[in-house]
Design a protein around this motif. Structure first.
Motif, PDB file in Angstrom:
ATOM      1  N   UNK A  21       0.859  -1.187   0.000  1.00 43.39           N
ATOM      2  CA  UNK A  21       0.000   0.000   0.000  1.00 43.39           C
ATOM      3  C   UNK A  21       0.894   1.235   0.000  1.00 43.39           C
ATOM      4  N   UNK A  22       0.303   2.384  -0.285  1.00 40.87           N
ATOM      5  CA  UNK A  22       1.060   3.622  -0.165  1.00 40.87           C
ATOM      6  C   UNK A  22       0.150   4.764   0.263  1.00 40.87           C
ATOM      7  N   UNK A  23       0.774   5.732   0.947  1.00 45.05           N
ATOM      8  CA  UNK A  23       0.132   6.993   1.287  1.00 45.05           C
ATOM      9  C   UNK A  23       0.639   8.017   0.284  1.00 45.05           C
ATOM     10  N   UNK A  24      -0.194   8.988  -0.032  1.00 49.10           N
ATOM     11  CA  UNK A  24       0.180  10.010  -0.987  1.00 49.10           C
ATOM     12  C   UNK A  24      -0.055  11.374  -0.361  1.00 49.10           C
ATOM     13  N   UNK A  25       0.951  12.224  -0.383  1.00 52.76           N
ATOM     14  CA  UNK A  25       0.817  13.594   0.102  1.00 52.76           C
ATOM     15  C   UNK A  25       1.015  14.544  -1.070  1.00 52.76           C
ATOM     16  N   UNK A  89       4.655  13.373  -2.370  1.00 52.10           N
ATOM     17  CA  UNK A  89       5.424  12.388  -1.621  1.00 52.10           C
ATOM     18  C   UNK A  89       4.601  11.117  -1.516  1.00 52.10           C
ATOM     19  N   UNK A  90       5.175  10.012  -1.969  1.00 55.86           N
ATOM     20  CA  UNK A  90       4.526   8.712  -1.868  1.00 55.86           C
ATOM     21  C   UNK A  90       5.314   7.883  -0.848  1.00 55.86           C
ATOM     22  N   UNK A  91       4.641   7.467   0.205  1.00 58.17           N
ATOM     23  CA  UNK A  91       5.260   6.621   1.230  1.00 58.17           C
ATOM     24  C   UNK A  91       4.752   5.199   1.041  1.00 58.17           C
ATOM     25  N   UNK A  92       5.650   4.304   0.691  1.00 58.21           N
ATOM     26  CA  UNK A  92       5.284   2.916   0.415  1.00 58.21           C
ATOM     27  C   UNK A  92       5.359   2.087   1.689  1.00 58.21           C
ATOM     28  N   UNK A  93       4.397   1.160   1.836  1.00 53.92           N
ATOM     29  CA  UNK A  93       4.283   0.318   3.033  1.00 53.92           C
ATOM     30  C   UNK A  93       4.215  -1.153   2.636  1.00 53.92           C
ATOM     31  N   UNK A  94       4.755  -1.996   3.520  1.00 57.11           N
ATOM     32  CA  UNK A  94       4.660  -3.445   3.360  1.00 57.11           C
ATOM     33  C   UNK A  94       4.362  -4.019   4.740  1.00 57.11           C
ATOM     34  N   UNK A  95       3.161  -4.538   4.915  1.00 52.70           N
ATOM     35  CA  UNK A  95       2.786  -5.134   6.194  1.00 52.70           C
ATOM     36  C   UNK A  95       2.844  -4.158   7.354  1.00 52.70           C
ATOM     37  N   UNK A  96       2.521  -2.901   7.123  1.00 55.40           N
ATOM     38  CA  UNK A  96       2.546  -1.904   8.187  1.00 55.40           C
ATOM     39  C   UNK A  96       3.908  -1.276   8.430  1.00 55.40           C
ATOM     40  N   UNK A  97       4.928  -1.720   7.701  1.00 57.86           N
ATOM     41  CA  UNK A  97       6.276  -1.177   7.843  1.00 57.86           C
ATOM     42  C   UNK A  97       6.600  -0.288   6.640  1.00 57.86           C
ATOM     43  N   UNK A  98       7.186   0.883   6.858  1.00 56.87           N
ATOM     44  CA  UNK A  98       7.588   1.725   5.726  1.00 56.87           C
ATOM     45  C   UNK A  98       8.744   1.071   4.968  1.00 56.87           C
ATOM     46  N   UNK A  99       8.671   1.092   3.638  1.00 59.68           N
ATOM     47  CA  UNK A  99       9.739   0.482   2.833  1.00 59.68           C
ATOM     48  C   UNK A  99      10.432   1.470   1.906  1.00 59.68           C
ATOM     49  N   UNK A 100       9.775   2.578   1.559  1.00 60.69           N
ATOM     50  CA  UNK A 100      10.404   3.545   0.656  1.00 60.69           C
ATOM     51  C   UNK A 100       9.604   4.838   0.634  1.00 60.69           C
ATOM     52  N   UNK A 101      10.297   5.896   0.247  1.00 57.93           N
ATOM     53  CA  UNK A 101       9.661   7.186   0.013  1.00 57.93           C
ATOM     54  C   UNK A 101      10.070   7.651  -1.376  1.00 57.93           C
ATOM     55  N   UNK A 102       9.084   8.043  -2.163  1.00 61.32           N
ATOM     56  CA  UNK A 102       9.321   8.567  -3.503  1.00 61.32           C
ATOM     57  C   UNK A 102       8.706   9.958  -3.584  1.00 61.32           C
ATOM     58  N   UNK A 103       9.304  10.839  -4.382  1.00 61.63           N
ATOM     59  CA  UNK A 103       8.792  12.199  -4.541  1.00 61.63           C
ATOM     60  C   UNK A 103       8.544  12.495  -6.012  1.00 61.63           C
ATOM     61  N   UNK A 104       8.140  13.726  -6.280  1.00 58.40           N
ATOM     62  CA  UNK A 104       7.919  14.151  -7.658  1.00 58.40           C
ATOM     63  C   UNK A 104       9.198  14.035  -8.494  1.00 58.40           C
ATOM     64  N   UNK A 105      10.343  13.970  -7.843  1.00 57.63           N
ATOM     65  CA  UNK A 105      11.615  13.842  -8.577  1.00 57.63           C
ATOM     66  C   UNK A 105      11.746  12.497  -9.279  1.00 57.63           C
ATOM     67  N   UNK A 106      11.084  11.465  -8.767  1.00 58.35           N
ATOM     68  CA  UNK A 106      11.097  10.140  -9.402  1.00 58.35           C
ATOM     69  C   UNK A 106      10.024  10.002 -10.472  1.00 58.35           C
TER      70      UNK A 106
END
Length: 111
Positions: A21-25, A89-106
């Motif tokens: 899953x991911x959160x998006x800001x 900012x996209x914060x990626x999650x795996x099983x409730x644990x954060x795994x990566x952060x991606x921004x508009x730069x990617x």
């Protein structure tokens, strides 16, 4: 209109095998408000769609868009002709644990 696109695929820079899953800001860094249409597509079709108004200096958080490790394409379209005042900012999650952060730069940017 400006477009930001972030692709997630198996074994790619944004590796869908690790993103449950991911959160998006979304944030407006500019002096004028705009709208942003956010869509997420998986191989099965449309997963998420939302339209957001971002006034000057406003941030919007979209929590937990669940992809279940499927490849996906995140597309963000604005009704302004520049993307330099748009922060994502996209914060990626795996099983409730954060795994990566991606921004508009990617993201791939299209004006």
């Amino acid at each position: 209109m400006s477009i930001l696109r972030l692709n997630s695929v198996d074994h790619g820079a944004v590796d869908s095998r690790y993103i449950q899953a991911f959160d998006l800001e979304l944030c407006n860094l500019g002096g004028e408000g705009f709208e942003m249409l956010v869509t997420v597509y998986t191989p099965s079709g449309l997963l998420y769609r939302g339209l957001y108004h971002l006034a000057q200096g406003v941030s919007v958080i979209i929590p937990r868009i669940t992809t279940q490790f499927l490849p996906f394409q995140l597309i963000m379209v604005t009704n302004i002709n520049k993307y330099d005042t748009t922060a994502v900012t996209m914060r990626a999650w795996n099983g409730g644990q954060p795994v990566a952060i991606f921004t508009q730069e990617e993201a791939v940017r299209i004006n």
